[in-house]
Design a protein around this motif. Structure first.
Motif, PDB file in Angstrom:
ATOM      1  N   UNK A   1       0.819  -1.206   0.000  1.00 27.05           N
ATOM      2  CA  UNK A   1       0.000   0.000   0.000  1.00 27.05           C
ATOM      3  C   UNK A   1       0.857   1.261   0.000  1.00 27.05           C
ATOM      4  N   UNK A   2       2.136   1.101   0.389  1.00 24.64           N
ATOM      5  CA  UNK A   2       3.050   2.250   0.297  1.00 24.64           C
ATOM      6  C   UNK A   2       3.343   2.592  -1.154  1.00 24.64           C
ATOM      7  N   UNK A   3       2.950   1.678  -2.062  1.00 20.28           N
ATOM      8  CA  UNK A   3       3.186   1.901  -3.473  1.00 20.28           C
ATOM      9  C   UNK A   3       4.473   1.290  -3.982  1.00 20.28           C
ATOM     10  N   UNK A   4       5.067   0.381  -3.206  1.00 20.94           N
ATOM     11  CA  UNK A   4       6.284  -0.295  -3.681  1.00 20.94           C
ATOM     12  C   UNK A   4       5.935  -1.205  -4.854  1.00 20.94           C
ATOM     13  N   UNK A   5       6.923  -1.427  -5.725  1.00 22.50           N
ATOM     14  CA  UNK A   5       6.663  -2.298  -6.870  1.00 22.50           C
ATOM     15  C   UNK A   5       6.516  -3.730  -6.390  1.00 22.50           C
ATOM     16  N   UNK A   6       5.823  -4.526  -7.191  1.00 20.32           N
ATOM     17  CA  UNK A   6       5.538  -5.919  -6.829  1.00 20.32           C
ATOM     18  C   UNK A   6       6.824  -6.707  -6.504  1.00 20.32           C
ATOM     19  N   UNK A   7       7.854  -6.663  -7.366  1.00 18.96           N
ATOM     20  CA  UNK A   7       9.082  -7.414  -7.023  1.00 18.96           C
ATOM     21  C   UNK A   7       9.666  -6.962  -5.686  1.00 18.96           C
ATOM     22  N   UNK A   8       9.621  -5.661  -5.435  1.00 17.17           N
ATOM     23  CA  UNK A   8      10.206  -5.158  -4.202  1.00 17.17           C
ATOM     24  C   UNK A   8       9.436  -5.683  -2.991  1.00 17.17           C
ATOM     25  N   UNK A   9       8.113  -5.709  -3.125  1.00 13.25           N
ATOM     26  CA  UNK A   9       7.296  -6.236  -2.034  1.00 13.25           C
ATOM     27  C   UNK A   9       7.629  -7.707  -1.808  1.00 13.25           C
ATOM     28  N   UNK A  10       7.614  -8.471  -2.932  1.00 13.72           N
ATOM     29  CA  UNK A  10       7.796  -9.911  -2.806  1.00 13.72           C
ATOM     30  C   UNK A  10       9.183 -10.289  -2.321  1.00 13.72           C
ATOM     31  N   UNK A  11      10.193  -9.691  -2.932  1.00  8.72           N
ATOM     32  CA  UNK A  11      11.534 -10.159  -2.631  1.00  8.72           C
ATOM     33  C   UNK A  11      12.152  -9.473  -1.426  1.00  8.72           C
ATOM     34  N   UNK A  12      11.878  -8.179  -1.252  1.00  2.00           N
ATOM     35  CA  UNK A  12      12.526  -7.505  -0.138  1.00  2.00           C
ATOM     36  C   UNK A  12      11.753  -7.706   1.162  1.00  2.00           C
ATOM     37  N   UNK A  13      10.460  -7.584   1.094  1.00  2.00           N
ATOM     38  CA  UNK A  13       9.707  -7.626   2.347  1.00  2.00           C
ATOM     39  C   UNK A  13       9.223  -9.027   2.699  1.00  2.00           C
ATOM     40  N   UNK A  14       8.723  -9.755   1.708  1.00  3.85           N
ATOM     41  CA  UNK A  14       8.184 -11.080   2.033  1.00  3.85           C
ATOM     42  C   UNK A  14       9.291 -12.122   2.125  1.00  3.85           C
ATOM     43  N   UNK A  15      10.091 -12.248   1.067  1.00  2.00           N
ATOM     44  CA  UNK A  15      11.086 -13.325   1.007  1.00  2.00           C
ATOM     45  C   UNK A  15      12.061 -13.263   2.178  1.00  2.00           C
ATOM     46  N   UNK A  16      12.434 -12.032   2.540  1.00  2.00           N
ATOM     47  CA  UNK A  16      13.418 -11.903   3.607  1.00  2.00           C
ATOM     48  C   UNK A  16      12.934 -12.524   4.902  1.00  2.00           C
ATOM     49  N   UNK A  17      11.665 -12.361   5.166  1.00  2.00           N
ATOM     50  CA  UNK A  17      11.118 -12.957   6.376  1.00  2.00           C
ATOM     51  C   UNK A  17      10.846 -14.445   6.214  1.00  2.00           C
ATOM     52  N   UNK A  18      10.587 -14.820   4.943  1.00  2.00           N
ATOM     53  CA  UNK A  18      10.320 -16.236   4.696  1.00  2.00           C
ATOM     54  C   UNK A  18      11.610 -17.049   4.803  1.00  2.00           C
ATOM     55  N   UNK A  19      12.741 -16.378   4.680  1.00  2.00           N
ATOM     56  CA  UNK A  19      14.038 -17.073   4.670  1.00  2.00           C
ATOM     57  C   UNK A  19      14.327 -17.804   5.972  1.00  2.00           C
ATOM     58  N   UNK A  20      13.787 -17.282   7.072  1.00  2.00           N
ATOM     59  CA  UNK A  20      14.184 -17.823   8.375  1.00  2.00           C
ATOM     60  C   UNK A  20      13.948 -19.338   8.493  1.00  2.00           C
ATOM     61  N   UNK A  21      12.704 -19.808   8.235  1.00  2.00           N
ATOM     62  CA  UNK A  21      12.538 -21.270   8.324  1.00  2.00           C
ATOM     63  C   UNK A  21      13.345 -22.027   7.283  1.00  2.00           C
ATOM     64  N   UNK A  22      13.608 -21.392   6.141  1.00  2.00           N
ATOM     65  CA  UNK A  22      14.366 -22.090   5.096  1.00  2.00           C
ATOM     66  C   UNK A  22      15.783 -22.370   5.584  1.00  2.00           C
ATOM     67  N   UNK A  23      16.373 -21.371   6.228  1.00  2.00           N
ATOM     68  CA  UNK A  23      17.741 -21.541   6.715  1.00  2.00           C
ATOM     69  C   UNK A  23      17.804 -22.622   7.790  1.00  2.00           C
ATOM     70  N   UNK A  24      16.771 -22.673   8.643  1.00  2.00           N
ATOM     71  CA  UNK A  24      16.786 -23.668   9.723  1.00  2.00           C
ATOM     72  C   UNK A  24      16.892 -25.091   9.205  1.00  2.00           C
ATOM     73  N   UNK A  25      16.214 -25.395   8.106  1.00  2.00           N
ATOM     74  CA  UNK A  25      16.221 -26.776   7.658  1.00  2.00           C
ATOM     75  C   UNK A  25      17.515 -27.137   6.926  1.00  2.00           C
ATOM     76  N   UNK A  26      18.305 -26.121   6.593  1.00  2.00           N
ATOM     77  CA  UNK A  26      19.495 -26.420   5.796  1.00  2.00           C
ATOM     78  C   UNK A  26      20.515 -27.259   6.547  1.00  2.00           C
ATOM     79  N   UNK A  27      20.568 -27.100   7.863  1.00  2.00           N
ATOM     80  CA  UNK A  27      21.502 -27.896   8.654  1.00  2.00           C
ATOM     81  C   UNK A  27      21.230 -29.378   8.478  1.00  2.00           C
TER      82      UNK A  27
END
Lengths: 342, 283
Positions: free
Chosen positions: A247-273
């Motif tokens: 709603x701030x008007x960020x572009x779709x890629x920026x929303x998806x990759x900067x804001x969503x993916x970054x937070x989604x990374x946490x569980x992904x990293x945990x399983x890597x061990x």
């Protein structure tokens, strides 16, 4: 983010769990090898027409005539002093043997992991963003299917297509035999070596040999990463902070990759061990399929010739490696998630 | 069992489960009826050519010893199914037993058992299986035992977790208060509640055990030839890969993928049933 004292304390507590784990694995394998049938002396001498005296002599030399407990305690004290013993097959110190082959395995594992992360992260994120559309279904089918693909078989199929039919990539080894003849490795991490030597031709050949094995290894793991990426992305994608970003008007890629993916990374990293253990198992098969001169092949050959010390050494080495990797991943995790403090 | 199935499954809604069960049933039928279905003898040389590509008389080609690949594949399913299913049954019984004990009694026993199981779990299972089967010697029983050990920790973890969760529930506390013995509580009140998730875990483990069995045979630690075995046949096929004999590796490999996928889909289906929300989130 993390205080040095806290981190040090955390590492110490982790070691308190890791050391008994390695000790247990070592003990398990030690007694497994000795309780079960199969004699290293017979395997060493070839197994036919050997005089009993000679067998006894060799058993004494390897220390196999002592009581089991004495052998075990002796081995433990040696390994604590960094002495992994001598291989009955190669005749060299086992630690030297391992260090000689380990860089090949690590190089393969790192690139395999890289491939898995690239495919998995991309496909998982893409599927989550396009949830319930055809692309999502296709990716989900691939993710489920990837668990059912034998590593060694997909390696052979790739060899057949890209090595035998198309002739794009070599099917075996780390280097072209012609180049290998004059190549003097420095670190044994070939890519690093070629960069140090500033030899682009060498680097190209190394990458060409690395391409298919690392793709094989990575493909099988990518399904798991893809799956976790998708679910973890779906989890955050309707969170309020993502809506706010949009709603701030960020572009779709920026929303998806900067804001969503970054937070989604946490569980992904945990399983890597955990995945690193699967990766090492897969590496055995990949190394066999591609005649890759690594640790896993060494282990299989040692098993074949009943080389007790070498098998134990390789198991301890792999156990230490896996614990170290999972510790490193936990530390990375604390950087990704500022709420985690040690 | 049957009641459990009919009560919960609307097969039409559970596409994954239906596909998985169908695939597995087809494999079971084909391997059971192998002597009648297989067009040729899987073990003995039948006369005729060697290394022939697929044709009308040999749908999947002929191997280096002049044997029909299709016939070997049909019989090969027997080893895969027998080894995978029996080893997972062993891990299921041992793993859940240790899990129940560990979770129910807790304390030092639980901590020790958990540490042992975690050590096994964190180590590459393939390496353990190789060492065990190589030391025990290659026969059917040893292969089953070696693979069984690999999956014990998977059941241990699931069952222990469930027991810990169930232990504090009211119906278990009620049984305690009524003076029920430990064994009775575990068998009558806790065990039945862990069955559902164990079925899902079993399917996933069988799917993986099929790959492990094939890998062991591929590495040369499997049953001695001429037993028809998918992994071993791929190993043989590898020797003729460079000369482009594609059919030797392709067909046994596809069978491994299909059978393993069948069990994997059953596992997915059961997990969806147990947790309908999961369907949207996980694949």
């Amino acid at each position: 983010m993390i205080s040095v004292g806290g981190l040090a304390r955390y590492i110490v507590t982790r070691l308190a769990v890791t050391v008994p784990m390695i000790l247990f694995l070592l003990t398990f394998v030690f007694f497994l090898l000795r309780i079960m049938p199969g004699d290293p002396v017979l395997a060493m001498l070839g197994g036919r027409n050997i005089s009993p005296q000679l067998i006894e002599e060799y058993r004494a030399r390897l220390g196999l005539n002592k009581p089991l407990l004495a052998q075990y305690l002796e081995y433990l004290s040696k390994i604590l002093h960094g002495d992994f013993g001598t291989s009955t097959r190669t005749g060299k110190k086992i630690l030297e043997d391992i260090l000689l082959r380990f860089p090949a395995t690590l190089e393969l594992a790192i690139f395999g992991m890289l491939v898995a992360i690239l495919i998995g992260l991309w496909s998982g994120t893409y599927a989550a963003i396009h949830s319930d559309r055809p692309a999502d279904h296709a990716i989900r089918i691939f993710n489920i299917g990837s668990f059912a693909i034998p590593v060694f078989w997909i390696g052979l199929v790739l060899q057949l297509i890209f090595g035998v039919w198309l002739k794009w990539f070599p099917v075996a080894g780390r280097l072209d035999p012609k180049i290998a003849a004059s190549f003097q490795p420095i670190t044994r991490f070939y890519i690093l070596d070629s960069l140090i030597m500033k030899d682009p031709q060498l680097l190209a050949d190394i990458l060409k040999h690395l391409a298919m094995p690392s793709f094989t290894l990575g493909l099988v793991l990518s399904g798991l990463i893809g799956r976790i990426s998708r679910s973890s992305m779906l989890e955050v994608i309707d969170k309020e902070y993502v809506t706010t970003a949009r709603s701030k008007g960020l572009t779709e890629p920026k929303v998806n990759y900067k804001h969503a993916l970054r937070n989604a990374l946490i569980p992904i990293v945990t399983v890597m061990g955990l995945q690193f253990a699967i990766l090492m198992g897969g590496a055995i098969l990949t190394e066999t399929t591609f005649s890759w001169p690594g640790l896993a092949r060494y282990l299989v050959q040692s098993v074949d010739s009943r080389d007790y010390m070498a098998i134990q050494g390789a198991v301890v080495w792999i156990a230490i490696l896996i614990s170290t990797v999972s510790l490193i991943i936990d530390i990375i995790y604390s950087f990704l998630d500022p709420r985690v403090r040690y | 069992m049957v009641r459990w199935l009919t009560k919960r499954i609307h097969l039409r809604k559970q596409r994954l489960l239906a596909i998985g069960i169908t695939v597995v049933l087809i494999f079971v039928l084909v391997t059971l009826l192998a002597p009648w279905i297989a067009p040729y003898d899987p073990v003995n040389y039948m006369g005729g050519g060697r290394l022939e590509p697929p044709s009308a008389s040999h749908l999947m080609g002929v191997d280096n010893l002049g044997r029909d690949v299709l016939s070997r594949i049909i019989y090969g399913g027997r080893i895969a199914l027998i080894v995978a299913v029996s080893s997972v049954l062993i891990s299921l019984s041992l793993g859940s037993l240790i899990g129940w004990i560990s979770g129910y009694y807790g304390g030092l026993l639980d901590r020790t058992l958990s540490l042992l199981m975690d050590s096994l779990y964190s180590f590459p299972s393939m390496i353990l299986a190789i060492i065990m089967v190589a030391m025990l010697g290659p026969n059917l029983l040893n292969m089953i035992i070696s693979i069984a050990v690999v999956y014990i920790p998977s059941f241990f973890r699931v069952v222990r977790g469930q027991v810990l969760q169930l232990k504090s529930q009211e119906f278990v506390e009620a049984a305690h208060a009524l003076g029920a013995a430990d064994l009775r509580i575990v068998l009558l009140h806790i065990a039945p509640n862990t069955i559902n998730s164990m079925m899902a875990v079993s399917s996933f483990c069988i799917a993986d055990a099929i790959l492990t069995e094939a890998a062991l045979s591929f590495l040369g630690f499997g049953l001695p030839p001429p037993t028809p075995d998918w992994g071993f046949d791929i190993n043989t096929g590898q020797k003729f890969l460079l000369s482009g004999k594609w059919w030797l590796i392709t067909f046994p490999g596809l069978m491994i993928v299909l059978l393993s996928l069948g069990f994997g889909l059953i596992g997915e289906g059961i997990s969806d049933l147990l947790n309908p929300k999961r369907k949207r989130k996980l694949a």
